[in-house]
Motif scaffolding. Structure first.
Motif, PDB file in Angstrom:
ATOM      1  N   ILE A 336      17.623 -44.295  10.532  1.00  0.00           N
ATOM      2  CA  ILE A 336      16.613 -43.344  10.027  1.00  0.00           C
ATOM      3  C   ILE A 336      15.346 -43.347  10.885  1.00  0.00           C
ATOM      4  N   LEU A 337      15.428 -43.988  12.029  1.00  0.00           N
ATOM      5  CA  LEU A 337      14.225 -44.155  12.856  1.00  0.00           C
ATOM      6  C   LEU A 337      13.544 -42.820  13.165  1.00  0.00           C
ATOM      7  N   ASP A 338      14.328 -41.838  13.621  1.00  0.00           N
ATOM      8  CA  ASP A 338      13.711 -40.577  14.055  1.00  0.00           C
ATOM      9  C   ASP A 338      13.094 -39.825  12.878  1.00  0.00           C
ATOM     10  N   THR A 339      13.871 -39.715  11.799  1.00  0.00           N
ATOM     11  CA  THR A 339      13.363 -38.980  10.623  1.00  0.00           C
ATOM     12  C   THR A 339      12.107 -39.653  10.076  1.00  0.00           C
ATOM     13  N   GLN A 381      -3.926 -51.818  25.893  1.00  0.00           N
ATOM     14  CA  GLN A 381      -2.981 -52.846  26.331  1.00  0.00           C
ATOM     15  C   GLN A 381      -1.555 -52.506  25.889  1.00  0.00           C
ATOM     16  N   ALA A 382      -1.435 -51.939  24.681  1.00  0.00           N
ATOM     17  CA  ALA A 382      -0.105 -51.555  24.186  1.00  0.00           C
ATOM     18  C   ALA A 382       0.523 -50.539  25.145  1.00  0.00           C
ATOM     19  N   LYS A 383      -0.270 -49.579  25.586  1.00  0.00           N
ATOM     20  CA  LYS A 383       0.249 -48.556  26.516  1.00  0.00           C
ATOM     21  C   LYS A 383       0.666 -49.221  27.828  1.00  0.00           C
ATOM     22  N   GLU A 384      -0.183 -50.136  28.309  1.00  0.00           N
ATOM     23  CA  GLU A 384       0.139 -50.830  29.578  1.00  0.00           C
ATOM     24  C   GLU A 384       1.435 -51.627  29.456  1.00  0.00           C
ATOM     25  N   GLN A 385       1.687 -52.125  28.230  1.00  0.00           N
ATOM     26  CA  GLN A 385       2.897 -52.946  28.044  1.00  0.00           C
ATOM     27  C   GLN A 385       4.116 -52.093  27.688  1.00  0.00           C
ATOM     28  N   GLY A 386       3.964 -50.766  27.648  1.00  0.00           N
ATOM     29  CA  GLY A 386       5.125 -49.891  27.480  1.00  0.00           C
ATOM     30  C   GLY A 386       5.254 -49.213  26.135  1.00  0.00           C
ATOM     31  N   ALA A 387       4.314 -49.460  25.221  1.00  0.00           N
ATOM     32  CA  ALA A 387       4.384 -48.761  23.931  1.00  0.00           C
ATOM     33  C   ALA A 387       3.973 -47.301  24.130  1.00  0.00           C
ATOM     34  N   GLU A 388       4.479 -46.449  23.234  1.00  0.00           N
ATOM     35  CA  GLU A 388       4.152 -45.029  23.336  1.00  0.00           C
ATOM     36  C   GLU A 388       3.250 -44.642  22.161  1.00  0.00           C
ATOM     37  N   VAL A 389       2.120 -44.028  22.480  1.00  0.00           N
ATOM     38  CA  VAL A 389       1.243 -43.575  21.400  1.00  0.00           C
ATOM     39  C   VAL A 389       1.823 -42.282  20.825  1.00  0.00           C
ATOM     40  N   LYS A 404     -22.457 -38.595  14.780  1.00  0.00           N
ATOM     41  CA  LYS A 404     -21.932 -38.673  16.155  1.00  0.00           C
ATOM     42  C   LYS A 404     -21.979 -40.096  16.734  1.00  0.00           C
ATOM     43  N   ASN A 405     -22.837 -40.968  16.184  1.00  0.00           N
ATOM     44  CA  ASN A 405     -22.865 -42.357  16.667  1.00  0.00           C
ATOM     45  C   ASN A 405     -22.099 -43.319  15.756  1.00  0.00           C
ATOM     46  N   GLY A 406     -21.300 -42.758  14.852  1.00  0.00           N
ATOM     47  CA  GLY A 406     -20.496 -43.595  13.965  1.00  0.00           C
ATOM     48  C   GLY A 406     -19.275 -44.133  14.697  1.00  0.00           C
ATOM     49  N   TYR A 407     -18.569 -45.071  14.027  1.00  0.00           N
ATOM     50  CA  TYR A 407     -17.492 -45.813  14.705  1.00  0.00           C
ATOM     51  C   TYR A 407     -16.116 -45.305  14.231  1.00  0.00           C
ATOM     52  N   TYR A 408     -15.784 -44.099  14.648  1.00  0.00           N
ATOM     53  CA  TYR A 408     -14.560 -43.462  14.149  1.00  0.00           C
ATOM     54  C   TYR A 408     -13.451 -43.469  15.205  1.00  0.00           C
ATOM     55  N   MET A 409     -12.234 -43.578  14.727  1.00  0.00           N
ATOM     56  CA  MET A 409     -11.076 -43.347  15.610  1.00  0.00           C
ATOM     57  C   MET A 409      -9.956 -42.705  14.792  1.00  0.00           C
ATOM     58  N   ARG A 410      -9.034 -42.077  15.502  1.00  0.00           N
ATOM     59  CA  ARG A 410      -7.893 -41.471  14.800  1.00  0.00           C
ATOM     60  C   ARG A 410      -6.851 -42.549  14.547  1.00  0.00           C
ATOM     61  N   PRO A 411      -6.268 -42.570  13.338  1.00  0.00           N
ATOM     62  CA  PRO A 411      -5.220 -43.565  13.063  1.00  0.00           C
ATOM     63  C   PRO A 411      -4.053 -43.391  14.029  1.00  0.00           C
ATOM     64  N   CYS A 412      -3.500 -44.517  14.424  1.00  0.00           N
ATOM     65  CA  CYS A 412      -2.561 -44.531  15.551  1.00  0.00           C
ATOM     66  C   CYS A 412      -1.177 -45.018  15.108  1.00  0.00           C
ATOM     67  N   VAL A 413      -0.144 -44.346  15.579  1.00  0.00           N
ATOM     68  CA  VAL A 413       1.229 -44.829  15.381  1.00  0.00           C
ATOM     69  C   VAL A 413       1.809 -45.101  16.764  1.00  0.00           C
ATOM     70  N   LEU A 414       2.321 -46.315  16.940  1.00  0.00           N
ATOM     71  CA  LEU A 414       2.898 -46.702  18.228  1.00  0.00           C
ATOM     72  C   LEU A 414       4.418 -46.759  18.129  1.00  0.00           C
ATOM     73  N   GLY A 415       5.088 -46.091  19.062  1.00  0.00           N
ATOM     74  CA  GLY A 415       6.544 -46.180  19.153  1.00  0.00           C
ATOM     75  C   GLY A 415       6.934 -46.985  20.384  1.00  0.00           C
ATOM     76  N   ASN A 416       8.233 -47.131  20.553  1.00  0.00           N
ATOM     77  CA  ASN A 416       8.766 -47.884  21.698  1.00  0.00           C
ATOM     78  C   ASN A 416       8.169 -49.285  21.778  1.00  0.00           C
ATOM     79  N   CYS A 417       7.968 -49.893  20.635  1.00  0.00           N
ATOM     80  CA  CYS A 417       7.354 -51.230  20.606  1.00  0.00           C
ATOM     81  C   CYS A 417       8.422 -52.311  20.749  1.00  0.00           C
ATOM     82  N   LYS A 418       8.042 -53.418  21.325  1.00  0.00           N
ATOM     83  CA  LYS A 418       8.921 -54.597  21.462  1.00  0.00           C
ATOM     84  C   LYS A 418       8.218 -55.789  20.809  1.00  0.00           C
TER      85      LYS A 418
END
Ligand SMILES: NC(=O)c1ccc[n+]([C@@H]2O[C@H](COP(=O)([O-])OP(=O)(O)OC[C@H]3O[C@@H](n4cnc5c(N)ncnc54)[C@H](O)[C@@H]3O)[C@@H](O)[C@H]2O)c1
Ligand SMILES: C[N+](C)(C)CCCC=O
Length: 530
Positions: A336-339, A381-389, A404-418
């Motif tokens: 079910i990984l892809d779905t 570092q995850a990208k450098e080690q081969g993970a896919e954002v 505009k000076n707040g500490y925001y980021m978009r939530p991230c899902v990483l694929g191709n993780c080892k």
């Protein structure tokens, strides 16, 4: 997402409170906080130490710590770190109040604690607003935190009246009995992700058992816990029973090393936990360690997909991912990984980021700039080690200029993780989910347990035998079946391995805030060996 899953269980069982008129609502914030309901408008002026029933400036306040509003990056206030003299005064104040509180009956303590719970409940929105302004989490979540907080005090109030020992019959009519006694002055040291809730998780069982407490919040989030101290006083605890000292590592060390401190309860990182344990060892003090994690969440192919996806988001994105027990290693059965991945990414992209005080925001700002940079570093570092954002991971700049000076980021899902990637091994403490495919139950259990941490774990499956088999094999203190990150206060919470020991919540916590006295009673004559 949150509204559909954990909230009904957490909140719907509560009767509604009448809403308060505006003036008392504002006053409830305490004299120190001139507050409107808008982000970017708050000033904090009053002292944030609390001793002997009043806000005080520390007698020997040293270095000033800047406290930020994560949503805007503004400085809310500068707080002096308490020195040796102030720490000692707080401990002495607690020691004096302990003499009174520990002599009260459990039922008397219960009544006071119930009143404290009632006040928190009544002032829920105001306290949640403070928490949001100082921590950056959404107001929606902060309200849940405050509900969990007063529920915790209510729960331990309920236990206070029934704390009891055992009666044990011995030969010849003799007998023994045990008494559950308080420890004395307990120190609570908190992390910044759940400032008010952590203080309640520690003070609830501590006070129920008859102890006094000196609490030190994180220097990043010093504001809301002082309100808790005021509420305890308003509810009727003896003055000095619950004190607050502000400061960082140096103040924490003074507390841990103080000879009149009987117990240390610590929530924070593993490296600090090690130092706390060393200090506790030198004073032979019992210690509770609530430390970090890198928990596994296992999704089997027979799981209800909708629930599994919601569970994965709950396991990763509450409080901007700054949650100790987050299930950040999401193991997904390959079938079910892809779905599953597609659906998780779709919903992650829909999470509304922005001004945490807006009702529809579901992800606010991370705690501070250095932490945001650290989380970004993990993604790089995850990208450098081969993970896919697969989504997110970049900084987010809200349209509203004040943010505009707040500490925001978009939530991230990483694929191709080892399993050997840094993003899979280390606690990131940010909104970063790593997806890892697996093929068999045996394999996934082996991989799930291959970590130094052991705080939590979860499984989604419709197979009831498999669910229980899997959680029995997980080396983690808090396990979830078909849900994640719900926290009923009735259930003990705490870790295995490097995630610490001791428990908060549930009956189990009583063990960690009391000691057992055994009394042996002779009903006959002494049979002497001599
Ligand atoms: N298991 C849990 O219940 C739980 C809950 C929340 C957070 N955490 C963990 O906390 C960490 C994040 O929190 P943090 O960054 O505030 O952790 P931290 O270890 O940096 O600080 C925690 C607290 O310890 C104090 N402190 C730091 N050095 C000290 C010292 N030498 N002596 C005494 N006190 C000292 C800090 O001022 C702060 O109040 C994460 O690892 C997270 O997983 C665990
Ligand atoms: C309330 N939660 C989500 C279970 C978090 C507990 C505290 C860990 O950081």
């Amino acid at each position: 997402m949150l509204a559909q899953s954990c909230l009904p269980r957490l909140l719907l069982r509560l009767p509604r409170l009448p809403s308060l008129p505006l003036l008392p609502r504002l006053r409830a914030l305490g004299p120190g906080l001139a507050m409107s309901s808008a982000t970017g408008t708050v000033t904090v002026q009053q002292p944030l130490n609390y001793r002997a029933g009043a806000r005080v400036q520390p007698t020997d306040g040293g270095q000033l710590e800047e406290v930020f509003e994560p949503a805007t990056g503004r400085v809310l206030c500068k707080v002096p770190c308490s020195g040796e003299k102030e720490v000692d005064l707080a401990v002495q104040s607690a020691k004096a109040a302990f003499k009174i509180w520990s002599q009260m009956s459990g039922m008397e303590r219960c009544r006071v604690m119930l009143e404290a719970a009632r006040i928190i409940r009544e002032q829920r929105d105001e306290i949640a607003t403070m928490e949001t302004i100082n921590n950056g989490k959404s107001i929606f979540e902060a309200r849940v935190d405050i509900d969990i907080s007063w529920q915790c005090l209510e729960y331990y109030a309920g236990l206070a009246g029934s704390l009891a020992g055992e009666h044990i019959q011995l030969p010849g009519g003799s007998f023994g009995y045990t008494r559950r006694e308080p420890l004395g002055v307990c120190v609570g040291i908190g992390a910044w992700n759940y400032p008010f809730q952590i203080a309640c998780w520690k003070s609830g069982p501590a006070l129920a058992c008859g102890n006094a407490m000196v609490f030190k919040p994180s220097p990043f989030t010093p504001i809301s816990v002082v309100r808790l101290a005021e509420i305890f006083t308003e509810a009727g605890v003896p003055k000095g029973l619950f004190n607050v000292v502000q400061g960082g590592a140096a103040t924490g060390q003074l507390l841990c090393q103080h000879p009149d401190v009987a117990k240390i309860s610590f929530t924070g990182s593993v490296p600090t936990g090690m130092k706390i344990m060393e200090m506790a060892a030198k004073g032979i003090k019992p210690v509770t360690l609530e430390l970090g994690g890198k928990s596994p969440l296992i999704i089997f192919s027979d799981a209800d997909l909708e629930n599994a996806v919601k569970g994965a988001l709950m396991a990763n994105f509450l409080t901007q991912g700054e949650v100790c027990c987050n299930g950040t290693r999401v193991f997904v059965e390959r079938k079910i990984l892809d779905t599953f991945t597609k659906e998780v990414v779709k919903r992650t992209q829909k999470i509304k980021i922005g001004d945490p005080l807006l009702e529809d925001t579901r992800m606010g700002a991370l705690i501070n700039r250095p932490h945001l940079n650290r989380v970004q570093g993990f993604i790089k570092q995850a990208k450098e080690q081969g993970a896919e954002v697969l989504c997110g991971g970049d900084l987010y700049v809200p349209d509203d200029p004040k943010l505009k000076n707040g500490y925001y980021m978009r939530p991230c899902v990483l694929g191709n993780c080892k399993d050997d990637m840094t993003c899979v091994k280390e606690e990131i403490f940010g909104p970063v989910m790593a997806i890892l495919p697996f093929d068999t139950e045996e394999e996934v259990l082996e991989r799930a347990n291959a970590t130094k941490f052991g705080l939590a774990g979860g499984v989604f499956t419709r197979d009831i035998q498999k669910a229980h088999r899997v959680v029995a094999a997980l080396k983690a203190g808090m396990c979830f079946i078909n849900n994640y990150n719900v926290s009923p206060v009735e259930l003990p919470f705490g870790g295995y391995k490097f995630s610490g020991f001791g428990r908060e919540n549930g009956r189990a916590a009583i063990e960690y805030y009391s000691q057992l006295k055994t009394v042996c009673v002779e009903m006959g004559d002494v049979e002497s060996v001599f």
